[in-house]
Design a protein around this motif. Structure first.
Motif, PDB file in Angstrom:
ATOM      1  N   ASP A   1       0.688  -1.141   0.065  1.00 41.31           N
ATOM      2  CA  ASP A   1       0.044  -0.068   0.091  1.00 41.31           C
ATOM      3  C   ASP A   1       0.894   1.327   0.046  1.00 41.31           C
ATOM      4  N   TYR A   2       2.223   1.230  -0.083  1.00 42.17           N
ATOM      5  CA  TYR A   2       2.859   2.218  -0.179  1.00 42.17           C
ATOM      6  C   TYR A   2       3.301   2.538  -1.859  1.00 42.17           C
TER       7      TYR A   2
ATOM      8  N   LEU B   1       4.539   9.416   4.551  1.00 47.22           N
ATOM      9  CA  LEU B   1       3.806   8.640   5.418  1.00 47.22           C
ATOM     10  C   LEU B   1       3.680   9.370   6.798  1.00 47.22           C
ATOM     11  N   LYS B   2       2.458   9.910   6.858  1.00 44.63           N
ATOM     12  CA  LYS B   2       2.344  10.754   8.196  1.00 44.63           C
ATOM     13  C   LYS B   2       1.035  10.150   8.868  1.00 44.63           C
ATOM     14  N   ASN B   3       1.390   9.787  10.278  1.00 48.93           N
ATOM     15  CA  ASN B   3       0.113   9.286  11.038  1.00 48.93           C
ATOM     16  C   ASN B   3      -0.410   7.962  10.377  1.00 48.93           C
ATOM     17  N   GLY B   4       0.352   7.083   9.875  1.00 49.17           N
ATOM     18  CA  GLY B   4       0.012   5.883   9.212  1.00 49.17           C
ATOM     19  C   GLY B   4      -0.697   5.929   7.811  1.00 49.17           C
ATOM     20  N   THR B   5      -0.761   7.317   7.386  1.00 45.59           N
ATOM     21  CA  THR B   5      -1.465   7.498   5.857  1.00 45.59           C
ATOM     22  C   THR B   5      -0.575   7.962   5.273  1.00 45.59           C
ATOM     23  N   TRP B   6      -0.375   7.621   3.902  1.00 43.80           N
ATOM     24  CA  TRP B   6       0.414   8.124   2.933  1.00 43.80           C
ATOM     25  C   TRP B   6      -0.399   9.559   2.218  1.00 43.80           C
ATOM     26  N   GLU B   7       0.360  10.548   2.299  1.00 53.09           N
ATOM     27  CA  GLU B   7      -0.405  11.850   1.910  1.00 53.09           C
ATOM     28  C   GLU B   7       0.669  12.307   0.736  1.00 53.09           C
TER      29      GLU B   7
ATOM     30  N   ARG C   1       4.411  -2.734   5.007  1.00 51.18           N
ATOM     31  CA  ARG C   1       4.085  -1.512   5.749  1.00 51.18           C
ATOM     32  C   ARG C   1       5.012  -1.339   7.115  1.00 51.18           C
TER      33      ARG C   1
END
Length: 724
Positions: free
Chosen positions: A334-335, A360-366, A720
Motif C-alpha cells: 500500500d506504499y 507517510l504521516k500518522n500511518g497514512t500516505w499523503e 508496511r
C-alpha cells in the motif's frame, strides 16, 4: 522457447524446442515444431511469446505458425539495442505468396522494402476491401515510397507479395521518429503490430491494458474485510463503454464488484474494486471486461492466510516469465512504488510519485502536489527541510519544504541551463548537510561520433544557503569540462557528499581515445573538495580508473562513513568496480588507498553502482552482474541484481544474487539503493527486459522494494511495518 499464456497471463505452456546442433556456417537445419493448445472457457486475449537462445535480435531463426484462432496479430519484438528502436518485418519464404497487413498512420510516412526476389518488379498495396491503393515499383532492388498526410480510417492496408521474401520497414509500424511527435509515436510507441491475414485483424492497439493487473493474489484471514482495485484503461481515440461482470471458474462465492458499467474517455483510466470477507479456503473469480468488440478478463486468487512477504525470502528471488513478485508472493503493497524511498531525520519515508511528493504521516500516505519534478532523489538537511529538483517556467529549480513536505517553495538555479542533468546530495548513511544540499549540474557539450559511448560536458557545483529571503545561491563553480555525466536510470550513484563546511565530489572524465590501454586503462576517476566557509576549491585528485575508457556507463560513486573517511568506487561497464578509501577523514587531498577490484576473475561483469554506508560503517553495494552457464540458464548468460558488502577493515564479500531475470540475454533492473536512519537497507528495482513485447505488455512501471533489517544478512519484500 515458446511461452503460451491466457488473458490473465497465467502460463499455460512453457516449452523449449531443441537446437538442431548445426553451426550458422552449416546453413538452415531441419524444421522442428511444437503444438500449443488450450480449452477456451472465457473469451479473452491470449499470447504466445517466442525467444531464441543466443539470438535476441531474431537474426538467425526462421519461424512460421498456423492457428485455428480466428483473430490474431503479430507483434515483432526483438531485443533491446543501443539505438533507435526499429522492428523490420522479414519474410523468408519465397516459394509462396504472403500479405503484410498494417495500420497506416494519418500523417505522412515512408515505406521501404528490400531483399526482394530478383523477378519481383512491383508490389501491390490494397485496402481492407481489396481496392488498389498503389502499385509500388522496384528501383535498384529497392522500393521506397512516401505517403502524404491523409484522412485514413482505422482499417488495415495490405501489402501483397507474390514471392514472400523481403525486409519491410514502415514508419509508425516498424520505425518511430523520436525527433517529432508523430501520431503513431505518441499514441502507440514501440508497438510493431501487423498480421499476414486481414481477416484476423482486431483492435489490440486501442484495447491494450483494458483491464490491469491481469491477475491479483490477495491474502486475508477468515472473516477479515479485503478490497483490491483494478484499472480500466482506454488506449484508443474514442470513448468506450465497458461492461464488467464476475465469472466463477469453480464454486460461486460472495464477492462484490463496485461497478458493472463504466464509460472511459480516450487515454483515461478508471478504478473499480472487488471486496469480500476472508474464507478458510482459497477462492477464484474472473473479472470480465467487455466492450463493443473486445473481451478479456483478470483473475483474482483470494487466498486464505498470511501474506508470504511477512517473513524473509530465500535468495535469489527467481523471476519466472509472467510470474514476478506479485504472482509468487502476493506482493501488492500500500506504499508508493513509483521511485525509491528516502527517510528524513525522523525516519519518515518520502517517495516521488507521478502526482508529487508522498510521505507517510500518522500511518497514512499523503501526497503534496508538485509539478514537473526532475529525477527521483529527495534530500534533507540538518533542519529536516525537504528538497528536490523540479522545473518551473521551463527552468530548473530547487524546491524546498520547511513543514515536513506539506508545502514547497521553489528557487531558480543560477546560470539556468534547461538541458542539464542534476545530482543532489542524498542521504547515504552519515551525511546530513548543514543548509540546503549541494547540487551537481552536468551539461553535455560534445558527442564523439567515432566512439559510441564517448560523451562529455561541463560539471558544475551549485551551492546555496538559507537567508531571510529563502535560498540564495553563490555563482556556479566549474569542476570539469570533460565530465562523462551523471547516472539516473540504474544505480543512481552519488557524486557528492558533505560534512560540516566541506563538500566532496567524484566524477569520471573522457580521455584521449588514441591513448593506449596501458596508459589509460579506463575512465579516469577524480575527487575534489570545496569549502563553503572559505570558498576554496581544491585541485582534482586521480583515485583510479573504471574500464573501459570513454564510456558513459562508468559513473563513479562516493560515500562517507561515520568517522569521516571517504569511500569511492569507480564505475565500469561489464568490468569489476575498483575501490579506494581516503587515508584521512574529511580529506580527499591527503592520499588514497590503491584502487583495487572488488571482484576477481574474467566473469566479474559489474555495472551501475548503488552504494551506501551502514550505521556500523559497513559499505553496502548493489549492482547488475552478468552470470554465465548457470543452473538458471545453461549454456547462456543472464543479468542478475547482486549485492556485496565490506566492513571498514575487511574485504569485499562474494556477490550474492538478489534477483534472477526470467529471460536470458540483456536486461537491467533500474535499481536504486537507499538507507533509513536506523541502518535499514532498501533496494527499489524494476526488471526491464530486453524484449519490447514483454515490457509493454505490463502497463506502466511496477517497482519492487526489497529491504534488509539486519545489515544485509537477510532480505525480504518490504511491507508496511518496515516503513513505519
Amino acid at each position: 522457447r515458446v511461452i503460451f499464456t491466457g488473458p490473465d497471463r497465467k502460463v499455460i505452456e512453457d516449452i523449449w524446442i531443441p537446437d538442431d546442433g548445426l553451426s550458422q556456417s552449416e546453413g538452415i537445419g531441419p524444421g522442428k515444431s511444437v503444438r500449443l493448445e488450450t480449452n477456451v472457457t472465457q473469451p479473452g486475449v491470449y499470447a504466445v511469446m517466442l525467444t531464441v537462445s543466443h539470438d535476441r535480435y531474431g537474426d538467425y531463426i526462421n519461424w512460421r505458425f498456423r492457428t485455428n484462432c480466428e483473430k490474431y496479430m503479430v507483434e515483432t519484438s526483438r531485443g533491446h539495442r543501443d539505438a533507435q528502436h526499429e522492428e523490420p518485418i522479414v519474410l523468408r519464404d519465397p516459394d509462396r505468396e504472403a500479405d503484410i497487413c498494417f495500420l497506416p498512420q494519418s500523417k505522412a510516412f515512408n515505406l521501404r522494402v528490400t531483399n526482394l526476389v530478383d523477378s519481383v518488379e512491383s508490389l501491390e498495396l490494397l485496402d481492407v476491401n481489396n481496392n488498389q491503393i498503389a502499385v509500388l515499383q522496384v528501383n535498384n532492388d529497392t522500393i521506397t515510397h512516401t505517403f502524404e498526410e491523409g484522412n485514413r480510417t482505422a482499417t488495415p492496408w495490405k501489402l501483397h507479395f507474390k514471392s514472400a521474401q523481403a525486409k519491410v520497414e514502415i514508419e509508425g509500424v516498424t520505425q518511430w521518429n523520436t525527433e517529432h511527435e508523430s501520431e503513431f509515436f505518441s499514441v502507440y510507441p514501440d508497438a510493431a503490430l501487423w498480421t499476414p491475414d486481414a481477416e484476423s485483424w482486431f483492435q489490440i492497439h486501442e484495447n491494450r491494458w483494458l483491464i490491469t493487473p491481469y491477475n491479483r493474489n490477495a491474502y486475508v484471514q477468515q472473516g477479515e474485510d479485503n478490497t483490491v482495485s483494478y484499472k480500466i484503461h482506454n488506449n484508443g481515440k474514442e470513448p468506450i463503454d465497458v461492461d464488467l461482470s464476475l465469472e466463477f471458474p469453480e464454486k460461486k462465492w460472495e464477492v462484490n464488484l463496485s461497478e458493472s458499467k463504466i464509460k472511459v474517455n480516450p487515454n483515461e483510466e478508471k478504478e473499480v474494486t472487488l471486496s469480500w470477507k476472508g474464507f478458510s479456503e482459497d477462492k477464484v473469480v474472473h473479472l470480465k471486461a467487455k466492450t463493443k468488440d473486445y473481451n478479456t478478463y483478470s483473475t483474482l486468487y483470494a487466498n486464505s492466510g498470511e501474506l508470504p512477504v511477512k517473513s524473509k525470502i530465500d535468495l535469489p528471488l527467481v523471476l519466472k516469465p509472467y510470474q514476478h513478485e506479485h504472482e509468487q508472493y502476493g506482493y501488492s503493497p500500500d506504499y508508493p512504488l513509483d521511485n525509491q524511498v528516502y527517510f528524513d531525520n525522523n525516519n519518515v519515508p518520502f517517495v516521488i510519485t507521478e502526482e508529487g511528493i508522498a510521505s507517510l504521516k500518522n500511518g497514512t500516505w499523503e501526497t503534496t502536489r508538485v509539478d514537473s519534478i526532475r529525477g527521483s532523489i529527495i534530500a534533507f538537511d540538518s533542519d529536516n527541510d525537504v528538497y528536490a529538483i523540479a522545473t518551473k517556467n521551463n527552468q530548473p529549480v530547487l524546491i524546498q519544504s520547511r513543514d515536513d513536505g506539506k508545502t514547497f517553495s521553489s528557487y531558480e538555479m543560477p546560470g539556468a541551463k534547461q538541458n542539464s542533468s542534476f545530482d543532489i546530495e542524498q542521504f547515504l548513511g552519515h551525511n546530513i548537510p548543514d543548509g540546503p544540499p549541494p547540487v551537481m549540474r552536468y551539461t553535455r557539450t560534445g558527442i564523439d561520433r567515432n566512439i559510441f559511448w564517448r560523451r562529455y560536458g561541463d560539471l558544475e557545483l551549485l551551492v546555496s544557503k538559507k537567508t531571510e529571503n529563502g535560498i540564495e545561491w553563490t555563482d556556479p563553480i566549474l569542476i570539469s569540462k570533460n565530465c562523462l555525466g551523471v547516472s539516473s536510470h540504474s544505480g543512481i550513484p552519488s557524486s557528492i557528499v558533505s560534512r560540516g563546511s566541506k563538500i566532496f565530489m567524484v566524477w569520471g572524465e573522457v580521455s584521449d581515445p588514441e591513448a593506449s590501454r596501458e596508459e589509460i586503462p579506463g575512465v579516469p576517476v577524480y575527487v575534489n573538495s570545496y569549502d563553503k566557509e572559505t570558498g576554496v576549491l581544491g585541485k582534482p585528485v586521480l583515485v583510479g580508473f573504471g574500464a573501459p575508457p570513454n564510456d558513459v556507463h562508468n559513473i563513479p560513486a562516493i560515500t562517507i562513513d561515520g568517522n569521516g573517511y571517504l569511500h569511492v568506487l569507480t564505475g565500469t561497464h561489464g568490468r569489476p568496480f575498483h575501490y579506494a578509501r581516503s587515508l584521512e577523514p574529511d580529506n580527499v587531498h591527503a592520499g588514497w588507498t590503491k584502487a583495487e577490484p572488488v571482484m576477481e576473475g574474467d566473469r566479474s561483469t559489474q555495472t551501475y553502482i548503488g552504494l551506501v554506508a551502514g550505521t556500523d560503517n559497513t559499505l553496502h553495494l548493489v549492482f547488475r552482474l552478468w552470470r554465465y552457464n548457470t543452473e538458471y540458464f545453461p549454456n547462456n548468460y543472464f543479468a542478475s541484481l547482486a549485492y556485496m558488502s565490506k566492513t571498514f577493515d575487511g574485504s569485499w564479500t562474494e556477490p550474492r544474487l538478489l534477483v534472477v531475470a526470467p529471460f536470458s540475454h540483456y536486461s537491467v533492473y533500474r535499481h536504486r539503493l537507499t538507507t533509513d536512519r536506523k541502518g535499514g537497507i532498501f533496494i527499489s528495482y524494476y526488471y526491464w527486459s530486453t524484449y519490447w513485447f514483454y515490457r509493454t505488455d505490463r502497463k506502466g512501471i511496477q517497482r519492487t522494494l526489497l529491504m534488509s533489517p539486519d545489515g544485509g544478512q537477510n532480505f525480504k519484500l518490504a511491507d508496511r511495518d518496515d516503513l513505519l
